[in-house]
Design a protein around this motif. Structure first.
Motif, PDB file in Angstrom:
ATOM      1  N   TRP A 237      -7.460 -12.143   4.391  1.00  0.00           N
ATOM      2  CA  TRP A 237      -6.475 -12.386   5.451  1.00  0.00           C
ATOM      3  C   TRP A 237      -5.060 -12.319   4.893  1.00  0.00           C
ATOM      4  N   GLU A 238      -4.874 -12.850   3.700  1.00  0.00           N
ATOM      5  CA  GLU A 238      -3.550 -12.816   3.075  1.00  0.00           C
ATOM      6  C   GLU A 238      -3.095 -11.377   2.823  1.00  0.00           C
ATOM      7  N   VAL A 239      -4.017 -10.519   2.409  1.00  0.00           N
ATOM      8  CA  VAL A 239      -3.678  -9.100   2.209  1.00  0.00           C
ATOM      9  C   VAL A 239      -3.246  -8.487   3.531  1.00  0.00           C
ATOM     10  N   LEU A 240      -3.966  -8.775   4.611  1.00  0.00           N
ATOM     11  CA  LEU A 240      -3.578  -8.260   5.922  1.00  0.00           C
ATOM     12  C   LEU A 240      -2.206  -8.784   6.315  1.00  0.00           C
ATOM     13  N   ARG A 241      -1.993 -10.091   6.190  1.00  0.00           N
ATOM     14  CA  ARG A 241      -0.706 -10.686   6.580  1.00  0.00           C
ATOM     15  C   ARG A 241       0.450 -10.078   5.792  1.00  0.00           C
ATOM     16  N   GLU A 242       0.265  -9.896   4.484  1.00  0.00           N
ATOM     17  CA  GLU A 242       1.311  -9.293   3.649  1.00  0.00           C
ATOM     18  C   GLU A 242       1.624  -7.875   4.107  1.00  0.00           C
ATOM     19  N   THR A 243       0.591  -7.118   4.419  1.00  0.00           N
ATOM     20  CA  THR A 243       0.782  -5.734   4.859  1.00  0.00           C
ATOM     21  C   THR A 243       1.495  -5.699   6.202  1.00  0.00           C
ATOM     22  N   VAL A 244       1.061  -6.527   7.133  1.00  0.00           N
ATOM     23  CA  VAL A 244       1.700  -6.590   8.449  1.00  0.00           C
ATOM     24  C   VAL A 244       3.164  -7.002   8.308  1.00  0.00           C
TER      25      VAL A 244
ATOM     26  N   ALA B 131       0.849  -1.182   0.000  1.00  0.00           N
ATOM     27  CA  ALA B 131       0.000   0.000   0.000  1.00  0.00           C
ATOM     28  C   ALA B 131       0.886   1.235   0.000  1.00  0.00           C
ATOM     29  N   PRO B 132       0.479   2.275  -0.691  1.00  0.00           N
ATOM     30  CA  PRO B 132       1.276   3.488  -0.674  1.00  0.00           C
ATOM     31  C   PRO B 132       1.362   4.046   0.744  1.00  0.00           C
ATOM     32  N   ALA B 133       2.369   4.858   0.981  1.00  0.00           N
ATOM     33  CA  ALA B 133       2.605   5.375   2.321  1.00  0.00           C
ATOM     34  C   ALA B 133       1.373   6.064   2.891  1.00  0.00           C
ATOM     35  N   ASP B 134       0.627   6.759   2.052  1.00  0.00           N
ATOM     36  CA  ASP B 134      -0.535   7.472   2.558  1.00  0.00           C
ATOM     37  C   ASP B 134      -1.804   6.606   2.540  1.00  0.00           C
ATOM     38  N   CYS B 135      -1.737   5.437   1.938  1.00  0.00           N
ATOM     39  CA  CYS B 135      -2.838   4.475   1.929  1.00  0.00           C
ATOM     40  C   CYS B 135      -4.145   5.111   1.479  1.00  0.00           C
ATOM     41  N   GLN B 136      -4.117   5.831   0.406  1.00  0.00           N
ATOM     42  CA  GLN B 136      -5.301   6.548  -0.021  1.00  0.00           C
ATOM     43  C   GLN B 136      -6.132   5.774  -1.027  1.00  0.00           C
ATOM     44  N   VAL B 137      -7.266   5.319  -0.577  1.00  0.00           N
ATOM     45  CA  VAL B 137      -8.327   4.781  -1.419  1.00  0.00           C
ATOM     46  C   VAL B 137      -9.596   5.312  -0.781  1.00  0.00           C
TER      47      VAL B 137
ATOM     48  N   TYR C  76      -8.563  -7.833  13.110  1.00  0.00           N
ATOM     49  CA  TYR C  76      -7.321  -7.495  12.418  1.00  0.00           C
ATOM     50  C   TYR C  76      -6.448  -6.616  13.313  1.00  0.00           C
ATOM     51  N   LEU C  77      -7.074  -5.667  14.002  1.00  0.00           N
ATOM     52  CA  LEU C  77      -6.326  -4.766  14.869  1.00  0.00           C
ATOM     53  C   LEU C  77      -5.703  -5.526  16.037  1.00  0.00           C
ATOM     54  N   SER C  78      -6.442  -6.455  16.607  1.00  0.00           N
ATOM     55  CA  SER C  78      -5.890  -7.260  17.706  1.00  0.00           C
ATOM     56  C   SER C  78      -4.684  -8.062  17.235  1.00  0.00           C
ATOM     57  N   TYR C  79      -4.757  -8.610  16.028  1.00  0.00           N
ATOM     58  CA  TYR C  79      -3.627  -9.340  15.465  1.00  0.00           C
ATOM     59  C   TYR C  79      -2.439  -8.400  15.242  1.00  0.00           C
ATOM     60  N   ALA C  80      -2.682  -7.243  14.661  1.00  0.00           N
ATOM     61  CA  ALA C  80      -1.600  -6.298  14.370  1.00  0.00           C
ATOM     62  C   ALA C  80      -0.931  -5.801  15.647  1.00  0.00           C
ATOM     63  N   ARG C  81      -1.671  -5.691  16.724  1.00  0.00           N
ATOM     64  CA  ARG C  81      -1.088  -5.226  17.992  1.00  0.00           C
ATOM     65  C   ARG C  81      -0.057  -6.202  18.545  1.00  0.00           C
TER      66      ARG C  81
ATOM     67  N   GLY D  69      -1.136   3.110  17.841  1.00  0.00           N
ATOM     68  CA  GLY D  69      -1.326   3.930  16.649  1.00  0.00           C
ATOM     69  C   GLY D  69      -0.697   3.310  15.416  1.00  0.00           C
ATOM     70  N   GLU D  70       0.439   2.685  15.603  1.00  0.00           N
ATOM     71  CA  GLU D  70       1.118   2.032  14.486  1.00  0.00           C
ATOM     72  C   GLU D  70       0.324   0.813  14.015  1.00  0.00           C
ATOM     73  N   ALA D  71      -0.188   0.036  14.956  1.00  0.00           N
ATOM     74  CA  ALA D  71      -1.011  -1.125  14.596  1.00  0.00           C
ATOM     75  C   ALA D  71      -2.260  -0.667  13.845  1.00  0.00           C
ATOM     76  N   ALA D  72      -2.886   0.389  14.312  1.00  0.00           N
ATOM     77  CA  ALA D  72      -4.087   0.914  13.642  1.00  0.00           C
ATOM     78  C   ALA D  72      -3.759   1.396  12.235  1.00  0.00           C
ATOM     79  N   GLU D  73      -2.607   2.023  12.061  1.00  0.00           N
ATOM     80  CA  GLU D  73      -2.201   2.500  10.733  1.00  0.00           C
ATOM     81  C   GLU D  73      -1.947   1.329   9.782  1.00  0.00           C
ATOM     82  N   VAL D  74      -1.344   0.271  10.282  1.00  0.00           N
ATOM     83  CA  VAL D  74      -1.091  -0.909   9.453  1.00  0.00           C
ATOM     84  C   VAL D  74      -2.411  -1.531   9.011  1.00  0.00           C
ATOM     85  N   VAL D  75      -3.360  -1.637   9.915  1.00  0.00           N
ATOM     86  CA  VAL D  75      -4.668  -2.196   9.552  1.00  0.00           C
ATOM     87  C   VAL D  75      -5.368  -1.283   8.559  1.00  0.00           C
TER      88      VAL D  75
END
Length: 146
Positions: A81-88, A12-18, A38-43, A50-56
């Motif tokens: 889920w794969e998209v989330l895992r790749e991003t994380v 995702a681009p740095a600004d994640c704009q969609v 997803y947020l619980s996993y990223a944490r 804040g970083e976990a929320a930004e990743v999600v």
């Protein structure tokens, strides 16, 4: 077997704009249902909330870019889920290149069950698996190795 490899065509681009407001109601419902999990996993991977929320947020924006392909896949939750895992994994490698790296499916199941606190049916909903298979994998993960 499911197609768990729908790529978000790069990170995702740095600004994640969609513009998520223009997404179909199915996408909005999917996000509302899965964002907390997803947020619980990223944490687990990002100590700063804040970083976990930004990743999600970035993962959901990446998911929005491939939403039609996800819906057309044999297993939409697994593809998402794969998209989330790749991003994380990508974001984690940027912030902690020498540390732990997300990416092992059985480790994800253990995290979702033992750390996040999801029951096996909830894990099945999140990762696109079947409850019995997930329960079996969790049980096998607890067995000592010889």
């Amino acid at each position: 077997m499911t197609d768990r490899h729908i790529s978000a065509t790069g990170p995702a681009p740095a600004d994640c704009q969609v513009e998520l407001a223009d997404m179909p109601v199915e996408f909005t419902a999917f996000c509302e249902m899965n964002r907390p999990r997803y947020l619980s996993y990223a944490r687990v991977w990002f100590r700063e909330p804040g970083e976990a929320a930004e990743v999600v947020r970035c993962a959901l924006h990446a998911l929005a870019r491939v939403w039609p392909q996800v819906l057309g896949s044999p297993n939409a939750p697994a593809a998402a889920w794969e998209v989330l895992r790749e991003t994380v994994a990508e974001r984690h490698s940027l912030t902690d290149p020498a540390g732990r790296r997300p990416g092992q499916a059985d480790e994800d199941l253990a995290i979702l069950h033992y750390v996040v606190g999801l029951a096996t049916p909830e894990i099945a909903d999140v990762v696109g698996g079947d409850t019995a298979g997930i329960a079996t994998r969790l049980r096998h993960g607890l067995r000592p190795t010889d």
